[in-house]
Write a protein that holds these residues in place. Structure first.
Motif, mmCIF file in Angstrom:
data_model
loop_
_atom_site.group_PDB
_atom_site.id
_atom_site.type_symbol
_atom_site.label_atom_id
_atom_site.label_comp_id
_atom_site.label_asym_id
_atom_site.label_seq_id
_atom_site.Cartn_x
_atom_site.Cartn_y
_atom_site.Cartn_z
ATOM 1 N N MET A 139 0.191 -1.474 0.010
ATOM 2 C CA MET A 139 -0.015 -0.295 0.230
ATOM 3 C C MET A 139 0.550 1.559 -0.039
ATOM 4 O O MET A 139 0.551 2.210 -0.299
ATOM 5 N N ASP A 140 2.052 1.231 0.296
ATOM 6 C CA ASP A 140 3.093 2.596 0.328
ATOM 7 C C ASP A 140 3.519 2.370 -1.066
ATOM 8 O O ASP A 140 4.288 3.623 -0.799
ATOM 9 N N GLU A 141 3.711 1.647 -1.384
ATOM 10 C CA GLU A 141 4.226 1.862 -3.262
ATOM 11 C C GLU A 141 3.400 2.747 -3.523
ATOM 12 O O GLU A 141 2.542 2.973 -3.751
ATOM 13 N N PRO A 142 4.675 4.457 -3.991
ATOM 14 C CA PRO A 142 4.506 5.297 -4.355
ATOM 15 C C PRO A 142 3.433 4.952 -5.897
ATOM 16 O O PRO A 142 3.799 3.313 -6.846
ATOM 17 N N VAL A 143 2.272 5.512 -6.598
ATOM 18 C CA VAL A 143 1.133 5.167 -7.893
ATOM 19 C C VAL A 143 2.116 5.217 -8.495
ATOM 20 O O VAL A 143 2.139 3.945 -10.040
ATOM 21 N N GLY A 144 2.901 5.833 -9.224
ATOM 22 C CA GLY A 144 3.156 5.622 -10.136
ATOM 23 C C GLY A 144 4.849 4.755 -10.557
ATOM 24 O O GLY A 144 5.172 4.173 -11.578
ATOM 25 N N GLN A 145 4.991 3.923 -9.554
ATOM 26 C CA GLN A 145 5.675 2.602 -8.956
ATOM 27 C C GLN A 145 5.254 1.809 -9.744
ATOM 28 O O GLN A 145 5.384 0.922 -10.497
ATOM 29 N N ILE A 146 3.718 1.249 -9.198
ATOM 30 C CA ILE A 146 2.915 0.474 -9.269
ATOM 31 C C ILE A 146 1.900 0.532 -11.198
ATOM 32 O O ILE A 146 2.529 -0.459 -11.299
ATOM 33 N N GLY A 147 2.191 1.330 -11.143
ATOM 34 C CA GLY A 147 1.954 1.539 -12.294
ATOM 35 C C GLY A 147 2.643 1.645 -13.845
ATOM 36 O O GLY A 147 2.596 0.421 -14.548
ATOM 37 N N ASN A 148 3.917 1.567 -13.953
ATOM 38 C CA ASN A 148 5.325 1.512 -14.273
ATOM 39 C C ASN A 148 5.806 0.089 -14.491
ATOM 40 O O ASN A 148 5.463 -0.785 -15.336
ATOM 41 N N THR A 149 5.161 -0.809 -13.381
ATOM 42 C CA THR A 149 5.532 -1.728 -13.201
ATOM 43 C C THR A 149 3.979 -2.874 -14.152
ATOM 44 O O THR A 149 4.275 -4.028 -14.769
#
Length: 162
Positions: A139-149
């Motif tokens: 949940m703490d992972e930045p949205v940009g990082q999730i989206g890029n993944t």
């Protein structure tokens, strides 16, 4: 009133993450729809528990479902048996993921207790026609990082049309 405040506090964080993920998807040209769904099953200490409460799920066209749960975010994709047998699951090693049967989600082909090298053989000897792959994010992972993944995973499984 305490229960209402507790639920609002929990859902406030979940809904904020949902808004941020939707913003990322819009900015990157993804087509999606969103709804709230309950009856998800999660494994807690080797025991399956059904979640009665609804969570937001963003269905990303040609990719899969991005769910925002209380403790984590997940991306669920479904591929055919043939696609799964052709995949190089080693490409997913940088990510936390599981592979399982869609008809019988208790049919684990890969998780953190199973060997990555045995996925294809487990799929081959199963009766599953569709294979689920779930990727997990904090949940703490930045949205940009999730989206890029998500975009990286999409490229690796070639589910989204160019």
């Amino acid at each position: 009133m305490d229960m209402l405040n507790m639920l609002n506090e929990i859902y406030s964080e979940i809904n904020q993450k949902k808004k941020e993920l939707i913003h990322f998807l819009k900015e990157n040209g993804f087509k999606y729809r969103c709804g709230y769904y309950n009856q998800h099953s999660v494994k807690v200490n080797d025991e399956w528990i059904t979640e009665e409460y609804p969570i937001p799920v963003i269905s990303i066209e040609q990719i899969g479902d991005l769910g925002i749960d209380i403790n984590h975010i997940f991306l669920e994709i479904v591929v055919t048996r043939e696609q799964a047998l052709a995949f190089d699951f080693g490409k997913f090693e940088p990510y936390r993921f599981e592979v399982y049967g869609v008809e019988n989600f208790l049919n684990d082909f890969y998780n953190n207790t199973l060997s990555l090298q045995d996925i294809h053989e487990r799929i081959r000897i199963s009766n599953e026609e569709s294979i689920g792959i779930s990727f997990f994010f904090s949940m703490d992972e930045p949205v940009g990082q999730i989206g890029n993944t998500v975009m990286d995973i999409q490229k690796k499984v070639s589910l989204r049309e160019s």
